[in-house]
Design an enzyme around this catalytic site. Structure first.
Site, PDB file in Angstrom:
ATOM      1  N   ASN B  47       7.636   4.522  -0.115  1.00  0.00           N
ATOM      2  CA  ASN B  47       6.647   5.586  -0.346  1.00  0.00           C
ATOM      3  C   ASN B  47       7.083   6.864   0.365  1.00  0.00           C
ATOM      4  OD1 ASN B  47       4.938   3.942  -1.773  1.00  0.00           O
ATOM      5  ND2 ASN B  47       3.437   3.674  -0.141  1.00  0.00           N
ATOM      6  N   ARG B 403       8.423  10.912 -13.571  1.00  0.00           N
ATOM      7  CA  ARG B 403       9.278  11.111 -12.396  1.00  0.00           C
ATOM      8  C   ARG B 403       9.966   9.819 -11.937  1.00  0.00           C
ATOM      9  NH1 ARG B 403       6.003  13.902  -8.290  1.00  0.00           N
ATOM     10  NH2 ARG B 403       6.549  15.882  -9.237  1.00  0.00           N
ATOM     11  N   HIS B 433       0.439  11.373 -20.242  1.00  0.00           N
ATOM     12  CA  HIS B 433       0.154  10.311 -19.279  1.00  0.00           C
ATOM     13  C   HIS B 433      -0.836   9.298 -19.845  1.00  0.00           C
ATOM     14  CE1 HIS B 433      -1.340   8.924 -15.186  1.00  0.00           C
ATOM     15  NE2 HIS B 433      -0.044   8.730 -15.139  1.00  0.00           N
ATOM     16  N   TYR B 466      -0.103  -4.257 -10.443  1.00  0.00           N
ATOM     17  CA  TYR B 466      -1.046  -3.138 -10.519  1.00  0.00           C
ATOM     18  C   TYR B 466      -2.346  -3.659 -11.130  1.00  0.00           C
ATOM     19  CZ  TYR B 466       2.654   0.427  -9.893  1.00  0.00           C
ATOM     20  OH  TYR B 466       3.674   1.197  -9.410  1.00  0.00           O
ATOM     21  N   ARG B 562      -7.959   5.022  -3.777  1.00  0.00           N
ATOM     22  CA  ARG B 562      -6.906   4.285  -3.081  1.00  0.00           C
ATOM     23  C   ARG B 562      -6.066   5.205  -2.198  1.00  0.00           C
ATOM     24  NH1 ARG B 562      -2.478   3.208  -6.862  1.00  0.00           N
ATOM     25  NH2 ARG B 562      -1.532   5.015  -5.892  1.00  0.00           N
ATOM     26  N   HIS B 590      -5.078   0.517  -9.396  1.00  0.00           N
ATOM     27  CA  HIS B 590      -4.552   1.531 -10.310  1.00  0.00           C
ATOM     28  C   HIS B 590      -5.557   1.973 -11.372  1.00  0.00           C
ATOM     29  CE1 HIS B 590      -1.526   3.135 -13.289  1.00  0.00           C
ATOM     30  NE2 HIS B 590      -1.105   3.678 -12.163  1.00  0.00           N
TER      31      HIS B 590
END
Lengths: 524, 707
Positions: B47, B403, B433, B466, B562, B590
């Site tokens: 991360n 990305r 998206h 997820y 989150r 998610h």
């Protein structure tokens, strides 16, 4: 692709002045339901109205949009589709080239709808949606479709259309035409209002006598939804009811603003703002003209009308029947304006239809041919209003420039030619050919058939006194026997009939015969 | 947003670091199984890598370009950067303290040891020598740096050894040896004790055998180092060919300016000076660490065979999900009613089945799908290819700008194109998206559209970890909206007025604003009001301002966020009616869910959008309502269950810290475990009906037999 099951699907592509649309619909349980609607903006109108042509760049853009639409057609595996174009392409000087390129690049045959055809389709949709509206069935309604390139006016008397005219000035054109003045005058809106008012005054002088007062104002067009939303009006039964005050107030609020300011104020594109401005200018003038307190704005959509006619053969018949009724009604109003003897016109029309129906196998014409014949019967004496000596030529010129509900310019020219060739002089082929030399062989044949039947019918009321109340028509192998009863002197009718019989025979190879018997006495 | 807000707002970067700190807490938590703690530590490292590559690099760029405007929290880039650096240093200290004081000793207690060569036995040294000769040596390329040989270009995130050497003439020189990324970072070596397993890091093996690479030179010092580069792609979307443009940008990413240099604390000072000069790094960009660099390898280490007992009890996705049990025809199941699946508790395989069945079904005319991030060997992509081969019209929107997945996406976009799919790359300036899959089918009674709409990507790998929700429907207004959305994405049509869909960027912001505004009105009228929203991040200042306004109007607001949360809850007079929960646990939260009480007739929506400016303004996002009553109730209960979690949830405090829920008097609720149980029970309920129920015979009628 797999074998087709399920409902029939159809699609209509409409190339308009500022957008290209495609509606895909299917027939499901006897009902036509929309499946997909695509809409892509294109500045076709601006270009054609300002330069007269469609540029190569715009053509490429159009072709690319249509390629995308074709992909969607494949995705739904549609059974049939048609592509139509309206004002912008209709007025493009290079339309033949554009159509050819679209055929070559996209394998798409685009049909350019004539103004009258387009408006008849739109109006039929409006009449259908207002069928259950009581107000619409009582008194006169001015039905106006404000397109981007043209405005269509129709007067509806509760039963049928009595007047119809299109003017080549839509919202986009109005803005383009007067747009230059915006920099010169701060009161641009007064110029726009005066200009629109002038047009409405011109149109209204041609209204039939009993058109006033105009009780209802029915308005349709692309901008109506936006205007209704801005007025805070919600749709009910696919119709907006806007109060005239609201529309006037909205115009007052926006009229002094530039398109840019309107777009920023309302959060719409500048292009939409321009169209909104012009629409409001037209709406307000129409409100002033009719003094209507409420505007009825039903949903109307060319694509859905066309797609319905493709999926429901019955709706095509209904449409044709509606066009016939309204076209004849408009023609009668015009004929009355030219002081024609309407009893004579009706009589000729009735006889002509009898002959047409009996001669079906011999002439092979469709219902549109029958309507042309009926229109010729109604309008054939208009020219007398201008000049008795050259009345045929005057009639020809007048008819060619008439707007008749749902009738194309080409069809009106058939009517005009059929009337011009109806001289009662014995048939001389040279004169006749001279009258028709500008037409194709195919059209000459069509006009000849109409002329032959019209002349025979007209002869049967030559005196314009309806001496023959009715006729019976019988078709033998080589003879068309017309029988009638009358106790009056029918020598003029017989003479006229004799004069046009040879032309009829030349056209059909069938000899017409007239048998007039004295009226049989009825024994009670 | 270039000005400070007039309301409390936490800087998003600083808030993100708080999130990573919550993940690190999981690595420290003794209740978590050993290998899961190792895995959490690895996650914090990866991360942080991404954070440096994108966010820190972005702030640095702003500072270098003398950008002086404030962000919404009132900080200029120049003010933010030192705060960020300081917070990162504190965080990394905690990371390594966790590694050295907690993880490594705990691993040792479990018989898992990382050894350095000096701690090894002869046998072990022999083993690593052999490994060096046979495996490592052929792939190593030492690169000397001197006047004639410039400092080599080093790939982003690659691990290297810097070596200080001395020639026969006493002349000092330096060399760089890249630790091969293609080989496993750690190596298991023989152990003398049965209960022990021993490991060594690759860089230690190389360092140990370094003399074999520099036979003519004397090694004076060696130190591993790692650089992180600015990796945000700068794409010219006006370029003729977007794919080529992105390929170019990916190459540029590998050469982006270094933004972080990591070295060991015990790094030789001369080497450090050398690296600093060569890489043109400033002191604040250098991180000297008290342990192995690049802890992301621990993620793989956590999965070594034989340590399953040290991992979470796996959540086994239920297959088929209860919604599809007993159906061989997915289309029939969807025709009967809307279906909802909750991943990973219920297997993502049913989505794959949906595409597979569509690919083979002769009645299917077309398949359209958006793809954002897809796994390496995606069965979805395979099914789409199969569909195209079967003559279906297949349209796939591949988001090339996802990305760090750009390269992967280009690869399978090409594959799809080769198979005859119509591949499109989305709209210029907007990332696509939204997660939607549309199947157009010629049913007996006409064309019908079957949809799958989700909160997560069509990625069968990430769908195992997820938490996401997918809804299947064939409701006509949804189908029509889906077609319209694809017509917009393909560029065939302009955005329409959607009937049910809420689509960004045209209309989603205003939709949420209106919904929140309406709750305010209901609260003022004394009608039931309330907002429950579950998002991954809450950043958008306008939404935050409205939430504060709603709180002040008395609207109870429960947020489950989150990650980044720029809103501060519980502030008197501002946000006292707002609570913020953050769930960080075994699975990665998610799903995005939004519930509005709506004056007593609650509405619930799901979708792909977070409450961030990028989601509402710069992406194509989809949020959709749940209309089926059963599914609505299920969606409500999902939110309720999450809010009752006492294991994974933290609650954000008015001072912006996060605290675990005080469990005194409360049952231990782990929502991940609970959802898993629910999925199993739901399947059991339909597949193994209660025997106590009366027997209902199947009655055969001519009609049913015909059917």
């Amino acid at each position: 692709m797999t074998k087709k099951k399920g409902g029939k699907t159809a699609a209509v592509i409409n190339i308009g002045s500022n957008r290209v649309r495609m509606l895909v619909s299917q027939l499901k349980k006897g009902e036509v339901s929309p499946v997909d609607l695509l809409e892509h903006p294109i500045a076709l109108g601006h270009e054609v109205f300002s330069t007269g042509k469609v540029s190569f760049e715009t053509l490429r853009e159009l072709s690319s949009i249509l390629r995308g639409f074709s992909n969607v057609l494949k995705e739904y595996n549609v059974d049939s589709y048609c592509a139509v174009a309206t004002t912008a392409l209709r007025e493009a000087q290079n339309k033949a080239f554009v159509l050819d390129q679209l055929k070559l690049q996209n394998n798409l045959t685009v049909k350019i709808l004539e103004d009258n055809q387009e408006k008849a389709l739109i109006f039929s949709d409006i009449f259908e949606s207002l069928r259950s509206t009581d107000a619409f069935q009582q008194g006169n309604s001015l039905v106006t479709h404000i397109g981007t390139g043209t405005i269509g006016f129709s007067l509806y008397d509760g039963v049928r259309v009595t007047f119809s005219q299109n003017i080549p000035l839509g919202v986009l054109k109005l803005y383009d035409k007067l747009g230059g003045l915006q920099d010169e005058t701060e009161s641009f809106y007064t110029v726009a209002a005066e200009y629109v008012d002038l047009i409405i005054q011109h149109i209204s002088t041609a209204f039939p006598q009993n058109s006033f007062p105009v009780k209802n104002l029915v308005l349709t067009g692309n901008e109506i939804r936006a205007i209704a939303a801005l007025c805070g009006v919600k749709e009910e039964n696919e119709t907006f009811l806007l109060s005239s005050k609201q529309v006037k107030a909205l115009f007052k609020e926006l009229r002094a603003l530039s398109a840019e300011k309107i777009s920023l104020k309302l959060g719409i594109t500048e292009e939409s703002a321009k169209l909104l401005y012009s629409s409001l200018a037209i709406y307000v003038q129409l409100i002033r003209f009719t003094k209507a307190e409420t505007i009825i704005a039903p949903k109307s959509d060319l694509c859905s009308t066309l797609v319905r006619s493709m999926l429901l053969p019955k709706s095509q018949e209904d449409f044709h029947s509606q066009v016939r009724i309204n076209a004849l009604s408009c023609a009668r109003s015009i004929a009355a304006g030219y002081k024609c003897n309407l009893a004579h016109s009706d009589q000729v029309g009735r006889f002509a239809c009898r002959i047409f129906d009996k001669m079906k196998k011999a002439h092979g014409l469709d219902l549109q041919g029958r309507l042309i014949l009926e229109l010729a019967a109604i309008l054939h004496d208009c020219g007398y209003y201008v000049n008795s000596k050259e009345h045929l030529s005057s009639t020809f010129n007048l008819i060619q420039n008439m707007d008749i509900y749902g009738i194309t310019d080409e069809e009106m020219s058939y009517v005009a030619y059929a009337v011009r060739c109806s001289s009662y002089e014995p048939y001389h082929s040279e004169d006749y050919d001279e009258n028709l030399y500008e037409l194709s062989d195919e059209t000459q044949l069509l006009v000849s058939k109409i002329t032959a039947m019209f002349r025979l019918a007209d002869a049967l009321d030559k005196s314009q006194k309806q001496k023959l109340s009715d006729i019976r028509v019988k078709l033998d192998e080589h003879r068309l026997i017309i029988t009638a009863e009358s106790n009056e002197n029918t020598l003029l009718e017989k003479w006229a009939f004799q004069h046009c019989a040879s032309f009829f025979t030349d056209v059909f190879g069938i000899a017409p015969e007239l048998l007039i018997k004295p009226l049989s006495l009825k024994v009670h | 947003m270039n000005e400070k807000t007039s309301f409390p707002y936490i800087n998003r970067e600083l808030s993100w670091l708080d999130f990573n700190a919550r993940v690190l807490e999981e690595a420290l938590k003794k209740e978590n199984p050993m290998m899961e703690r190792v895995r959490f530590l690895a996650i914090t490292a990866s991360n942080l890598d991404e954070f440096f590559m994108v966010r820190v690099a972005g702030v640095m760029e702003q500072v270098h370009s003398k950008y002086t405007a404030c962000d919404s929290s009132g900080l200029t880039p120049a003010e933010l950067l030192p705060k960020l650096t300081e917070k990162i240093r504190i965080f990394m200290d905690k990371q390594y303290s966790c590694l050295n004081r907690s993880i490594l000793p705990a691993l040792k207690r479990n018989g898992l040891l990382f050894l350095e060569p000096e701690e090894m036995t002869e046998e072990q040294l022999d083993f690593i020598s052999q490994y060096f000769r046979k495996v490592l040596f052929p792939v190593l390329t030492p690169l000397a740096v001197d006047r004639s040989r410039p400092f080599p270009h080093l790939a982003n995130k690659s691990l290297n050894l810097a070596v200080r050497l001395e020639g026969g003439d006493g002349e000092p020189c330096f060399a760089v040896v890249q630790v091969p990324g293609i080989l496993s970072r750690f190596l298991e070596i023989p152990s003398s004790q049965k209960e022990q397993r021993c490991f060594v890091l690759l860089e230690d093996v190389i360092a140990y055998k370094l003399s074999e690479l520099f036979e003519l030179l004397q090694i004076k010092a060696v130190c591993p180092f790692r650089i992180t580069r600015n990796s945000d792609l700068d794409i010219d979307e006006e370029a003729e060919d977007l794919m080529i443009e992105i390929q170019k940008s990916i190459k540029k990413r590998k050469r982006g300016r270094p933004v972080r240099l990591e070295v060991l604390q015990k790094c030789d000072p001369e080497i450090l000076d050398f690296l600093k000069e060569m890489l043109d790094m400033e002191s604040q960009e250098i991180f000297q660490l008290p342990g192995a660099l690049d802890l992301t390898f621990l993620s793989k280490f956590a999965g070594i065979p034989g340590c399953e007992n040290l991992c979470f009890q796996p959540i086994k996705p239920v297959y088929p999900p209860a919604e599809f049990w007993g159906y061989t025809d997915i289309f029939q199941a969807i025709r009967e009613k809307d279906r909802m699946v909750h991943h990973p508790y219920e297997s993502f395989e049913c989505v794959v089945d949906f595409v597979r069945q569509a690919a083979e079904d002769p009645s299917v005319l077309a398949i359209k799908q958006t793809l954002y991030r897809v796994s390496g060997h995606s069965p979805i992509v395979a099914a789409l290819i199969r569909a195209a081969e079967n003559g279906k019209q297949v349209t796939v929107l591949v988001e090339l700008k996802a990305r760090f997945d750009e390269e992967n996406n280009i690869q399978w976009a090409k594959k799809l194109e080769e198979a005859g799919c119509h591949v499109i790359y989305g709209l210029a300036g907007l990332k696509t998206h939204c997660k939607i899959l549309l199947v157009v089918r010629q049913d007996e009674d006409g064309i019908r559209r079957y949809l799958h709409m989700g909160t997560g990507n069509y990625n069968d790998s990430t769908a195992k970890i997820y938490t996401d929700i997918g809804v299947f429907t064939c409701r006509e207004p949804f189908g029509r909206d889906a077609s319209s959305l694809f017509n917009v994405l393909t560029g065939y049509s302009r955005p329409p007025e959607y009937n049910r869909f809420i689509v960004a960027p045209h209309g989603m912001r205003i939709f949420f604003e209106q919904r929140i505004q309406r709750e305010i009105e209901y609260a003022r009228q004394g009608l039931p009001s309330g907002i429950t929203a579950k998002v991954n991040s809450l950043v958008d200042p306008e939404i935050i301002a409205l939430l504060y306004k709603a709180s002040q109007a008395g609207v109870p607001i429960k947020l489950i966020v989150r990650g980044i949360c720029c809103l501060i809850p519980g502030l008197p007079g501002i946000s006292e009616n707002i609570t913020v929960h953050s769930i960080v646990g075994q699975l990665l939260e998610h799903s995005r869910i939004f519930r509005f009480e709506n004056g007593g007739s609650p509405k619930i929506y799901m979708g792909s959008a977070d409450w961030m400016p990028r989601n509402l303004d710069r992406r194509v996002e989809l949020v959709f309502p749940i209309e089926d009553e059963d599914l609505r109730q299920r969606a409500f209960s999902i939110l309720d269950e999450m809010l009752s979690d006492t294991i994974n949830a933290r609650i954000m405090q008015p001072d912006t810290s996060y605290e675990h829920i005080d469990r005194r008097g409360k049952a231990a609720v782990n929502c991940h475990r609970e959802f898993s149980k629910m999925a199993i029970q739901a399947l059991k309920a339909v597949s193994d009906p209660d025997e106590s129920k009366p027997y209902t015979p199947i009655v055969h009628t001519p009609d049913s037999d015909r059917a």
